[in-house]
Design an enzyme around this catalytic site. Sequence first.
Site, PDB file in Angstrom:
ATOM      1  N   CYS A  37       2.804   4.574   1.608  1.00  0.00           N
ATOM      2  CA  CYS A  37       2.869   3.681   2.632  1.00  0.00           C
ATOM      3  C   CYS A  37       3.419   4.609   3.964  1.00  0.00           C
ATOM      4  CB  CYS A  37       4.003   2.586   2.115  1.00  0.00           C
ATOM      5  SG  CYS A  37       3.191   1.082   3.361  1.00  0.00           S
ATOM      6  N   HIS A  41       0.142   0.841  -2.374  1.00  0.00           N
ATOM      7  CA  HIS A  41       1.718   0.994  -3.274  1.00  0.00           C
ATOM      8  C   HIS A  41       0.283   0.896  -4.179  1.00  0.00           C
ATOM      9  CE1 HIS A  41       4.520   0.088  -0.001  1.00  0.00           C
ATOM     10  NE2 HIS A  41       4.134  -0.199   0.505  1.00  0.00           N
ATOM     11  N   GLU A  80       2.896   1.553  -6.482  1.00  0.00           N
ATOM     12  CA  GLU A  80       3.867   1.385  -7.350  1.00  0.00           C
ATOM     13  C   GLU A  80       4.052   0.099  -7.856  1.00  0.00           C
ATOM     14  OE1 GLU A  80       5.714   0.889  -4.146  1.00  0.00           O
ATOM     15  OE2 GLU A  80       4.046   1.698  -4.595  1.00  0.00           O
TER      16      GLU A  80
END
Length: 263
Positions: A107, A200, A202
């Site tokens: 990001c 994202h 994660e």
Amino acid sequence: MGIECESKRRYALLLAARDSEYVKKVYGGYFNVFVAAFGDVEEQEEKWDMYQVVDGEFPDMNELENYDGFVVSGSPYDAYGDDNWILELCHLLQTLFSMQKKVLGICFGHQVLCRALGGKVGKSNSGWDIGLRKVNIVKDFSPCSFLETLVETPPALTIIECHQDEVWEVPTGAQVIAFSDKTGVEMFTIGDHILGIQGHPEYPKDILNNLIERLLNQDSIETELANVARSKLETADPDSKCWQEICKAFLKGYWNPYLSIEQ
């Protein structure tokens, strides 16, 4: 800060955001979220350290050679800003690039990596992208060694997004390997040592739901946008396993073949 183990590999998280109360309560901090997604600490094969670059904490330049890879996190700050820590981060990324160290940008990290290496970033002309987004993998891109063991490159993968800035132009020598109907540069590489991902990989869905709530409370996003994003999260899931394996393959030079890209 680090998780101690018999170190065969060593990685550093360059944290460009401060922990939210929710993430601290549920996960113990963003550091744990990233290590859970990209690490293999339980197998005692590696050590992860964290540097809170948003607060001016950076690794010693003499220690950089001891790391196998670096991950730059997301952030509420603008990657094109001129805050001192952002300029220092750009200098660090340029140094790591010259050393050909592996750097994964997520990001904000994707954007600031692009900026540091000569690309252009700025506000998206189409506004916020929040929620789930289908990302298309570019056909016939030059193969990256960290993806060479894939039986077949997936045509598209869904990822969690939360950004209003984007890459406008990639650095010289970079290759765009993924795009979406919202963002032209969802993923780019330079050789086998630079990887930027706009989304994202994660994030679990609960972190995004909490972030949507906080953005609403700050009047940063409209209620309609929030409702659409929440609705999609209720009915679909991101391809998190595949994204995380891509990131691991990049950082560690392997691919886990058990993962079906159809999942």
